[in-house]
Write a protein that holds these residues in place. Sequence first.
Motif, short mmCIF file in Angstrom:
data_model
loop_
_atom_site.label_atom_id
_atom_site.label_comp_id
_atom_site.label_asym_id
_atom_site.label_seq_id
_atom_site.Cartn_x
_atom_site.Cartn_y
_atom_site.Cartn_z
N GLU A 56 0.87 -1.18 0.00
CA GLU A 56 0.00 0.00 0.00
C GLU A 56 0.91 1.23 0.00
N GLY A 57 1.00 1.88 -1.15
CA GLY A 57 1.88 3.03 -1.28
C GLY A 57 1.43 4.25 -0.50
N ASN A 58 0.10 4.39 -0.31
CA ASN A 58 -0.41 5.50 0.49
C ASN A 58 0.00 6.86 -0.10
N GLY A 59 0.18 6.91 -1.43
CA GLY A 59 0.58 8.15 -2.06
C GLY A 59 2.07 8.44 -1.96
N ALA A 60 2.86 7.48 -1.52
CA ALA A 60 4.31 7.67 -1.38
C ALA A 60 4.99 7.66 -2.74
N LYS A 61 6.26 8.07 -2.74
CA LYS A 61 7.05 8.11 -3.97
C LYS A 61 8.36 7.37 -3.76
N PHE A 62 8.71 6.52 -4.74
CA PHE A 62 10.04 5.92 -4.83
C PHE A 62 10.83 6.77 -5.81
N GLN A 63 11.91 7.38 -5.34
CA GLN A 63 12.80 8.18 -6.18
C GLN A 63 14.01 7.32 -6.51
N LEU A 64 14.12 6.88 -7.78
CA LEU A 64 15.20 5.98 -8.19
C LEU A 64 16.47 6.79 -8.46
N THR A 65 17.57 6.35 -7.87
CA THR A 65 18.83 7.09 -8.01
C THR A 65 19.95 6.23 -8.57
N GLY A 66 19.68 4.95 -8.86
CA GLY A 66 20.72 4.06 -9.37
C GLY A 66 21.34 4.61 -10.64
N GLN A 67 22.64 4.48 -10.76
CA GLN A 67 23.37 5.12 -11.86
C GLN A 67 23.64 4.21 -13.04
N ASP A 68 23.51 2.89 -12.89
CA ASP A 68 23.92 2.02 -14.00
C ASP A 68 22.89 1.93 -15.12
N GLY A 69 21.65 2.30 -14.85
CA GLY A 69 20.61 2.24 -15.88
C GLY A 69 20.15 0.83 -16.19
N GLY A 70 20.73 -0.16 -15.51
CA GLY A 70 20.36 -1.54 -15.73
C GLY A 70 19.34 -2.02 -14.71
N LEU A 71 19.17 -3.32 -14.66
CA LEU A 71 18.17 -3.90 -13.77
C LEU A 71 18.41 -3.55 -12.30
N GLY A 72 19.65 -3.33 -11.92
CA GLY A 72 19.95 -2.99 -10.54
C GLY A 72 19.54 -1.60 -10.13
N SER A 73 19.12 -0.78 -11.10
CA SER A 73 18.68 0.58 -10.78
C SER A 73 17.18 0.74 -10.97
N ALA A 74 16.48 -0.37 -11.17
CA ALA A 74 15.04 -0.33 -11.39
C ALA A 74 14.30 -0.08 -10.07
N GLY A 75 12.98 0.00 -10.15
CA GLY A 75 12.17 0.30 -8.98
C GLY A 75 11.78 -0.92 -8.17
N LEU A 76 10.80 -1.68 -8.65
CA LEU A 76 10.25 -2.79 -7.89
C LEU A 76 10.13 -4.01 -8.80
N PHE A 77 10.64 -5.15 -8.32
CA PHE A 77 10.50 -6.42 -9.02
C PHE A 77 9.59 -7.34 -8.22
N VAL A 78 8.68 -8.01 -8.91
CA VAL A 78 7.90 -9.10 -8.34
C VAL A 78 8.41 -10.33 -9.09
N GLU A 79 9.05 -11.26 -8.37
CA GLU A 79 9.77 -12.31 -9.07
C GLU A 79 9.80 -13.63 -8.31
N ARG A 80 10.43 -14.62 -8.97
CA ARG A 80 10.66 -15.95 -8.41
C ARG A 80 9.38 -16.64 -7.95
N LEU A 81 8.42 -16.69 -8.85
CA LEU A 81 7.17 -17.41 -8.63
C LEU A 81 6.32 -16.82 -7.51
N SER A 82 6.38 -15.50 -7.34
CA SER A 82 5.47 -14.84 -6.40
C SER A 82 4.05 -14.95 -6.94
N ALA A 83 3.07 -14.90 -6.05
CA ALA A 83 1.67 -15.00 -6.47
C ALA A 83 0.81 -14.11 -5.58
N ASN A 84 -0.26 -13.60 -6.19
CA ASN A 84 -1.24 -12.78 -5.47
C ASN A 84 -0.60 -11.55 -4.82
#
Length: 137
Positions: A46-74
Amino acid sequence: MRDKSGILQAFFDNAPDGSTIVLKAGGTYRLGGVLRIRGRRGITLEGNGAKFQLTGQDGGLGSAGLFVERLSANTTVRDLTIVGNHQAAGTSQACCGSEGQHGIAVFGSTDTLIERVSIRRVGGDCFHVHGHDGRVW
């Protein structure tokens, strides 16, 4: 403002399946690395109107925001803003070097609901969906 990715990741990792993670209303969280919901069931962010400010410098997957992965569900993500640090996002200048900075990426997971989420200035896709080892789309 300090990088909160490590603190938030530890919190995500320790929340039991079926948890609702509630961010501070209108809060801003600086992220130098990606947050991951990995192999989890029934997690709600529940973000509640919050903000994620991304600052990663490589521009690759390690600088992304949020991953849902490895067989997560619901998984549910709602009421959140994700802002990348790519000034040329959405232009041809964003190509080749920053295209891995996705706002939200779903890898090999099912039943993921994203609602009322705003994503801008990321070098990659705002929302990216991909299979995992050919098993789950």
